[in-house]
Design an enzyme around this catalytic site. Structure first.
Site, PDB file in Angstrom:
ATOM      1  N   GLY A   9       2.420   1.631   1.843  1.00  0.00           N
ATOM      2  CA  GLY A   9       1.109   0.973   1.736  1.00  0.00           C
ATOM      3  C   GLY A   9       0.251   1.649   0.674  1.00  0.00           C
ATOM      4  O   GLY A   9      -0.326   0.987  -0.199  1.00  0.00           O
ATOM      5  N   HIS A  10       0.199   2.975   0.716  1.00  0.00           N
ATOM      6  CA  HIS A  10      -0.558   3.717  -0.296  1.00  0.00           C
ATOM      7  C   HIS A  10       0.052   3.479  -1.687  1.00  0.00           C
ATOM      8  O   HIS A  10      -0.661   3.295  -2.667  1.00  0.00           O
ATOM      9  CB  HIS A  10      -0.508   5.219  -0.013  1.00  0.00           C
ATOM     10  CG  HIS A  10      -1.163   5.643   1.259  1.00  0.00           C
ATOM     11  ND1 HIS A  10      -0.457   6.131   2.331  1.00  0.00           N
ATOM     12  CD2 HIS A  10      -2.459   5.669   1.650  1.00  0.00           C
ATOM     13  CE1 HIS A  10      -1.290   6.453   3.303  1.00  0.00           C
ATOM     14  NE2 HIS A  10      -2.506   6.168   2.932  1.00  0.00           N
ATOM     15  N   ASP A  17      -7.668  -1.874   6.394  1.00  0.00           N
ATOM     16  CA  ASP A  17      -8.913  -1.347   6.964  1.00  0.00           C
ATOM     17  C   ASP A  17     -10.050  -2.239   6.461  1.00  0.00           C
ATOM     18  O   ASP A  17     -10.881  -1.818   5.651  1.00  0.00           O
ATOM     19  CB  ASP A  17      -9.104   0.107   6.515  1.00  0.00           C
ATOM     20  CG  ASP A  17      -7.955   0.982   6.975  1.00  0.00           C
ATOM     21  OD1 ASP A  17      -7.900   1.309   8.158  1.00  0.00           O
ATOM     22  OD2 ASP A  17      -7.068   1.289   6.143  1.00  0.00           O
ATOM     23  N   SER A  40      -0.363   6.001   8.340  1.00  0.00           N
ATOM     24  CA  SER A  40       0.008   7.422   8.463  1.00  0.00           C
ATOM     25  C   SER A  40       0.167   7.780   9.932  1.00  0.00           C
ATOM     26  O   SER A  40       0.975   8.630  10.299  1.00  0.00           O
ATOM     27  CB  SER A  40      -1.075   8.302   7.841  1.00  0.00           C
ATOM     28  OG  SER A  40      -1.308   7.888   6.524  1.00  0.00           O
TER      29      SER A  40
HETATM   30  P1  AMP Z   1      -5.791   6.344   4.543  1.00  0.00           P
HETATM   31  O1  AMP Z   1      -4.946   7.412   3.921  1.00  0.00           O
HETATM   32  O2  AMP Z   1      -5.317   5.880   5.858  1.00  0.00           O
HETATM   33  O3  AMP Z   1      -7.262   6.703   4.521  1.00  0.00           O
HETATM   34  O4  AMP Z   1      -5.645   5.070   3.597  1.00  0.00           O
HETATM   35  C1  AMP Z   1      -5.936   5.156   2.215  1.00  0.00           C
HETATM   36  C2  AMP Z   1      -5.985   3.749   1.674  1.00  0.00           C
HETATM   37  O5  AMP Z   1      -4.720   3.112   1.872  1.00  0.00           O
HETATM   38  C3  AMP Z   1      -7.042   2.881   2.374  1.00  0.00           C
HETATM   39  O6  AMP Z   1      -7.679   2.084   1.393  1.00  0.00           O
HETATM   40  C4  AMP Z   1      -6.211   2.051   3.308  1.00  0.00           C
HETATM   41  O7  AMP Z   1      -6.792   0.807   3.618  1.00  0.00           O
HETATM   42  C5  AMP Z   1      -4.934   1.868   2.493  1.00  0.00           C
HETATM   43  N1  AMP Z   1      -3.817   1.537   3.367  1.00  0.00           N
HETATM   44  C6  AMP Z   1      -3.425   2.192   4.491  1.00  0.00           C
HETATM   45  N2  AMP Z   1      -2.388   1.560   5.064  1.00  0.00           N
HETATM   46  C7  AMP Z   1      -2.115   0.468   4.299  1.00  0.00           C
HETATM   47  C8  AMP Z   1      -1.157  -0.590   4.376  1.00  0.00           C
HETATM   48  N3  AMP Z   1      -0.268  -0.664   5.352  1.00  0.00           N
HETATM   49  N4  AMP Z   1      -1.190  -1.542   3.410  1.00  0.00           N
HETATM   50  C9  AMP Z   1      -2.091  -1.473   2.399  1.00  0.00           C
HETATM   51  N5  AMP Z   1      -3.019  -0.505   2.270  1.00  0.00           N
HETATM   52  C10 AMP Z   1      -3.035   0.467   3.199  1.00  0.00           C
END
Ligand code: AMP
Length: 279
Positions: free
Chosen positions: A38-39, A153, A189
Site C-alpha cells: 500500500g505504501h 484512511d 502495518s
Molecule cells: P501509515 O504508515 O499507516 O501512517 O500510512 C501511511 C500512508 O499510507 C497513509 O497515507 C495511508 O493512508 C497509506 N496507506 C496505508 N495503507 C494503505 C493501503 N492499503 N492502500 C493505500 N494506501 C495505504
C-alpha cells in the site's frame, strides 16, 4: 542527485535537496513505517509525478491516544530501508521527535469541526489534532509540491485537506486507491500483529463493507446497516463503528448523492483495524 539516500534530520535532508543547480520538485509520502505494498503504491505514484520522492518514517506519538497502541506499533526500520533502497529517486527521512516538534514549532492549531467528532474523531480523541500537526510540520520542513495519502484512511485524508487549506500550505494533496490483498483485506502495518487465523477472520471487514455497497441504494441506510451488522456479528471481531457518511464533510449520508462512504472500525483481538468503501 540520484541514488537512494537516508537522512535522520531535516537539516541534512534540505541541504541534500538544495545541492543541485535547480531545486527538484518533491513528492512527499508520510508514513509510520512497517511498509507494505500500500505504501509502495503511493511512492510509485509519487515517483511518476515528481523529481524526488521524500518518504518520511515517523511513528508520531501525538496521534496515539492510547499509549499501549503506540508501544505495540510495529517498527522494522531495516526491513523498510531494504524495501526502498531499490528506488533511485527515493530519499528516506527518519526524523527524531524534537526535529518534528522543535521548541519553535511552526504549527498553529486549527479547528477540525465535525471531522474531529464523528467516527475516528469520536473514538480517538486528539488523534486528528496529532495528524494535522505532524503532516503540517513534515510539509513545512520538506517543502513538497505534492503529498500522497491513501484512501484507506479517508477521514485522515479529509483532515489533511482541511489543514492544508486552513494553513495555506502550497501543497497538492493527492488521494491514492486502497491496496487490498487477494481476499479484500486492506493492507495495513497493523496486519503484522495478526496471526494467520485472525488474518482470515478479519476478512469479515471487507465482506461487511461490500454488503453495504451492494445494498444501500435498494434497502436504504437503516436496513442496510442493520443487516450488515448482523453479518459482521457472525465473526469474532468486535465492532467499534459502522456507518455511512458524506465522504468529504463526514456529515450525514446523502441518499441521492454519489459522494458517500461506508466506514468501519473493529478490533480483531486487540488489533484495531479500519477500512472503508466508496458508495
Ligand atoms: P501509515 O504508515 O499507516 O501512517 O500510512 C501511511 C500512508 O499510507 C497513509 O497515507 C495511508 O493512508 C497509506 N496507506 C496505508 N495503507 C494503505 C493501503 N492499503 N492502500 C493505500 N494506501 C495505504
Amino acid at each position: 542527485m540520484t541514488g537512494f539516500r537516508t537522512f535522520y534530520d531535516f537539516g541534512s535532508l534540505r541541504s541534500f535537496l538544495n545541492e543541485g543547480a535547480k531545486v527538484p520538485q518533491i513528492g512527499l509520502v508520510p508514513t509510520m513505517g512497517a511498509l507494505h505494498i500500500g505504501h509502495v503504491s503511493l511512492i510509485e505514484r509519487a515517483l511518476k509525478e515528481n523529481d524526488i520522492v521524500v518518504v518520511t518514517i515517523f511513528v508520531n506519538p501525538k496521534q496515539f491516544n492510547n499509549p499501549i497502541d503506540l508501544e505495540k506499533y510495529p517498527r522494522v526500520p531495516e526491513k523498510d530501508l531494504a524495501l526502498l533502497n531499490v528506488y533511485d529517486r527515493v530519499v528516506v527521512c527518519i526524523p527524531q521527535v524534537n526535529d518534528v516538534y522543535p521548541e519553535n514549532d511552526p504549527y498553529e492549531k486549527i479547528e477540525l469541526g465535525l471531522l474531529d467528532t464523528v467516527l475516528e474523531g469520536e473514538f480517538r480523541p486528539g488523534h486528528f489534532d496529532g495528524v494535522a500537526h505532524v503532516v503540517h510540520n513534515l510539509m513545512f520542513y520538506t517543502k513538497p509540491s505534492k503529498a500522497y495519502f491513501g484512501l484507506k484512511d479517508i477521514q485522515q485524508l479529509s483532515v489533511i485537506k482541511h489543514m492544508v487549506a486552513s494553513t495555506k500550505r502550497p501543497v497538492d494533496v493527492v488521494a491514492c486507491q486502497t491496496v487490498r490483498d487477494a481476499h479484500g483485506l486492506a493492507l495495513s502495518s497493523r496486519n503484522l500483529l495478526l496471526n494467520e487465523a485472525k488474518h482470515k477472520e478479519a476478512l469479515i471487514i471487507y465482506k461487511t463493507l461490500s454488503f453495504v455497497k451492494s445494498n444501500i441504494k435498494v434497502l436504504g441506510k437503516e436496513e442496510t446497516l442493520k443487516q450488515a451488522q448482523a453479518i459482521f456479528n457472525q465473526s469474532s471481531l468486535e465492532l467499534e463503528y459502522l456507518d455511512v457518511v458524506n465522504r468529504t464533510t463526514f456529515g450525514p449520508y446523502e441518499k441521492e448523492g454519489d459522494d458517500n462512504v461506508c466506514c468501519i472500525s473493529a478490533f480483531c483481538e486487540k488489533v484495531r483495524l479500519i477500512d472503508n468503501i466508496l458508495l
